[in-house]
Design a protein around this motif. Structure first.
Motif, mmCIF file in Angstrom:
data_model
loop_
_atom_site.group_PDB
_atom_site.id
_atom_site.type_symbol
_atom_site.label_atom_id
_atom_site.label_comp_id
_atom_site.label_asym_id
_atom_site.label_seq_id
_atom_site.Cartn_x
_atom_site.Cartn_y
_atom_site.Cartn_z
ATOM 1 N N LEU A 113 -1.668 -0.258 8.783
ATOM 2 C CA LEU A 113 -1.234 -1.167 7.753
ATOM 3 C C LEU A 113 -1.911 -2.730 7.956
ATOM 4 C CD1 LEU A 113 2.788 -0.658 7.272
ATOM 5 C CD2 LEU A 113 0.867 0.035 6.060
ATOM 6 N N LEU A 114 -2.734 -2.711 9.034
ATOM 7 C CA LEU A 114 -3.501 -4.084 9.322
ATOM 8 C C LEU A 114 -4.845 -3.714 8.374
ATOM 9 C CD1 LEU A 114 -2.863 -4.581 12.997
ATOM 10 C CD2 LEU A 114 -1.709 -5.321 11.045
ATOM 11 N N LYS A 115 -4.535 -3.749 7.145
ATOM 12 C CA LYS A 115 -5.854 -3.518 6.256
ATOM 13 C C LYS A 115 -5.819 -4.846 5.136
ATOM 14 C CE LYS A 115 -6.966 0.756 7.515
ATOM 15 N NZ LYS A 115 -7.007 0.955 8.691
ATOM 16 N N ARG A 116 -6.878 -5.107 4.757
ATOM 17 C CA ARG A 116 -7.006 -6.316 3.672
ATOM 18 C C ARG A 116 -6.178 -6.129 2.543
ATOM 19 N NH1 ARG A 116 -10.544 -10.585 2.292
ATOM 20 N NH2 ARG A 116 -10.581 -10.766 -0.083
ATOM 21 N N HIS A 117 -6.253 -4.688 2.060
ATOM 22 C CA HIS A 117 -5.564 -4.516 0.798
ATOM 23 C C HIS A 117 -3.953 -4.563 0.907
ATOM 24 C CE1 HIS A 117 -3.961 -0.265 1.768
ATOM 25 N NE2 HIS A 117 -5.330 -0.302 2.529
ATOM 26 N N SER B 13 -1.372 -8.354 -2.235
ATOM 27 C CA SER B 13 -0.573 -8.660 -3.457
ATOM 28 C C SER B 13 0.710 -8.675 -2.705
ATOM 29 C CB SER B 13 -0.627 -7.875 -4.680
ATOM 30 O OG SER B 13 -0.016 -6.514 -4.293
ATOM 31 N N ILE B 14 1.854 -9.368 -3.435
ATOM 32 C CA ILE B 14 3.067 -9.443 -3.131
ATOM 33 C C ILE B 14 3.654 -8.112 -3.090
ATOM 34 C CG2 ILE B 14 5.490 -10.241 -3.739
ATOM 35 C CD1 ILE B 14 3.799 -12.853 -4.866
ATOM 36 N N ALA B 15 3.343 -7.177 -4.043
ATOM 37 C CA ALA B 15 3.824 -5.745 -4.256
ATOM 38 C C ALA B 15 3.215 -5.049 -3.226
ATOM 39 C CB ALA B 15 3.459 -4.952 -5.688
ATOM 40 N N SER B 16 2.262 -5.039 -2.733
ATOM 41 C CA SER B 16 1.542 -4.186 -1.680
ATOM 42 C C SER B 16 2.252 -4.653 -0.293
ATOM 43 C CB SER B 16 -0.008 -4.289 -1.575
ATOM 44 O OG SER B 16 -0.368 -5.688 -1.231
ATOM 45 N N ILE B 17 2.561 -5.943 -0.136
ATOM 46 C CA ILE B 17 3.160 -6.435 1.066
ATOM 47 C C ILE B 17 4.570 -5.682 0.947
ATOM 48 C CG2 ILE B 17 4.305 -8.347 2.264
ATOM 49 C CD1 ILE B 17 1.878 -9.971 1.321
ATOM 50 N N GLU B 18 5.298 -5.881 0.071
ATOM 51 C CA GLU B 18 6.633 -5.297 -0.023
ATOM 52 C C GLU B 18 6.636 -3.728 0.085
ATOM 53 O OE1 GLU B 18 10.410 -5.884 -2.789
ATOM 54 O OE2 GLU B 18 8.676 -6.572 -3.401
ATOM 55 N N ARG B 19 5.546 -3.041 -0.437
ATOM 56 C CA ARG B 19 5.579 -1.665 -0.003
ATOM 57 C C ARG B 19 5.421 -1.276 1.493
ATOM 58 N NH1 ARG B 19 2.711 -1.699 -4.828
ATOM 59 N NH2 ARG B 19 0.675 -1.771 -3.764
ATOM 60 N N ALA B 20 4.375 -2.115 2.144
ATOM 61 C CA ALA B 20 4.101 -1.921 3.427
ATOM 62 C C ALA B 20 5.402 -2.211 4.389
ATOM 63 C CB ALA B 20 3.212 -2.860 3.963
#
Length: 79
Positions: free
Chosen positions: A57-61, A65-72
């Motif tokens: 999960l230590l990837k730029r993508h 975004s807030i949504a991608s952080i929340e998914r992670a």
């Protein structure tokens, strides 16, 4: 979770736009976040949620975004 992510971004993301005004899928890097600031955001999120982001999960993508952080964060056990 959304409000906590936005607060962490406000405190550590060094964004040129208030995170409270960004769409969940807005590009945080286009909003001014640097790679250095994304590391600070990651560390603050780990402390806030008492988790550790695994290597995959230590990837730029993931921090793009807030949504991608929340998914992670949703992938992690947030008990």
């Amino acid at each position: 979770m959304d409000s906590t992510i936005r607060r962490v971004l406000r405190e550590h993301g060094r964004l040129s736009t208030d995170p409270g005004q960004l769409a969940a899928d807005a590009d945080l890097y286009q909003a001014g976040m640097t790679s250095h600031a994304s590391v600070n955001v990651m560390l603050a999120l780990e402390g806030e949620f008492d988790v550790e982001f695994p290597d995959h999960l230590l990837k730029r993508h993931v921090f793009g975004s807030i949504a991608s952080i929340e998914r992670a964060l949703g992938e992690l056990d947030l008990q």
